[in-house]
Design a protein around this motif. Structure first.
Motif, short mmCIF file in Angstrom:
data_model
loop_
_atom_site.label_atom_id
_atom_site.label_comp_id
_atom_site.label_asym_id
_atom_site.label_seq_id
_atom_site.Cartn_x
_atom_site.Cartn_y
_atom_site.Cartn_z
N HIS A 37 0.84 -1.20 0.00
CA HIS A 37 0.00 0.00 0.00
C HIS A 37 0.87 1.24 0.00
CE1 HIS A 37 0.92 -0.56 4.24
NE2 HIS A 37 0.35 0.58 4.57
N HIS A 81 1.45 3.86 1.92
CA HIS A 81 2.06 4.57 3.06
C HIS A 81 3.58 4.65 2.95
CE1 HIS A 81 -1.68 3.94 5.81
NE2 HIS A 81 -1.77 5.03 5.08
N HIS A 106 6.18 2.08 3.74
CA HIS A 106 6.20 0.89 2.86
C HIS A 106 6.70 1.22 1.44
CE1 HIS A 106 3.83 -1.55 5.79
NE2 HIS A 106 3.59 -0.33 6.23
N HIS A 137 -7.34 -0.60 5.37
CA HIS A 137 -6.22 0.20 5.91
C HIS A 137 -5.94 1.35 4.93
CE1 HIS A 137 -2.64 1.19 8.12
NE2 HIS A 137 -1.90 1.03 7.04
N ASP A 165 -0.08 -4.14 5.97
CA ASP A 165 -0.76 -3.60 7.14
C ASP A 165 -2.22 -4.04 7.20
OD1 ASP A 165 1.58 -2.38 7.87
OD2 ASP A 165 0.89 -0.32 7.58
ZN LIG Z 1 0.06 1.52 6.51
#
Ligand SMILES: [Zn+2]
Ligand SMILES: [Zn+2]
Length: 233
Positions: free
Chosen positions: A62, A64, A67, A146, A166
């Motif tokens: 994802h 974020h 990551h 998430h 996550d």
């Molecule tokens: Zn995350």
């Protein structure tokens, strides 16, 4: 030092977040950690007997920053192909601002912890059920909540290895969905995140690897199913 999860599978810890690598003829990286971590990741590669030139695939769970932080610099250094769900790809490419986290705490921390990153072109946009031609076959499991475009990856070798990203965390008291005070601060849709956790718990996997928290080995799906039962109570 990267921790060996299984022969050829390593967890690369960067402060509070993990990336993972699967070392075969080619190297596949799951997530890319925080920004400016090429050297940390290259060290893990050499620990597995490989060089940066062997890094061919980077599968992102994802958008974020913890990551995708080193994604641009890794792609620049190695030319690795990148894989991400189209919804989160919009953010990684810089075409869309990330949505605000659901909680006030998340929104405050977000300003500090999630700086805007250099845009990255996603080579492959992945969908639920896709089998990626990497690491001998890596299955995409769409696990939104998430973030709206979150995916987990399932590797059928070694009794099944789940790379949850996550969509599940293992921070306190065993695996659980990314909701609540710990782990839920950045979750966009907690109800959908719980649904995705239940989807993961229905799979069969011996090993589970998390973006946050230590990995689980040996019938790891059983711990997920216990968490689902707890959620239902
Ligand atoms: Zn995350
Ligand atoms: Zn994370």
């Amino acid at each position: 030092m990267a921790k060996q999860v299984l022969p050829g599978v390593y967890q690369i810890g960067m402060l509070y977040v993990n990336a993972f690598l699967i070392a075969q003829d080619e190297i596949t990286l799951i997530d890319s950690g925080t920004p400016k971590r090429n050297e940390t990741i290259f060290k893990a590669l050499s620990q597995s007997g490989k060089t940066p030139a062997d890094l061919k695939h980077i599968a992102i769970t994802h958008h974020h920053v913890d990551h995708t932080g080193s994604l641009a610099s890794l792609v620049e250094a190695t030319g690795a192909r990148t894989y991400i769900h189209p919804v989160d790809a919009l953010v990684v490419r810089g075409e869309k601002s990330p949505p605000n986290p659901a909680t006030l705490l998340g929104r405050i921390v977000d300003r500090v912890a999630h700086p805007k990153l250099e845009p990255v072109i996603a080579d492959e946009e992945v969908q639920d059920g896709d089998e990626l031609p990497v690491a001998g076959g890596l299955t995409v499991i769409f696990t939104p909540g998430h973030t709206a475009g979150h995916v987990s990856y399932f590797w059928p070798q070694n009794g099944g290895v789940l790379f949850a990203g996550d969509a599940a965390g293992n921070i306190v008291g065993g695996p659980g969905p990314p909701v609540g005070a710990i782990g839920g601060s950045f979750t966009e849709d907690p109800e959908q995140a719980k649904e995705s956790f239940r989807k993961l718990a229905a799979l069969e996997f011996d090993t589970a690897c998390f973006g946050h928290g230590g990995f689980l080995t040996g019938q790891a799906h059983a711990a997920f199913r216990r968490a689902v039962e707890k959620m239902a109570r």
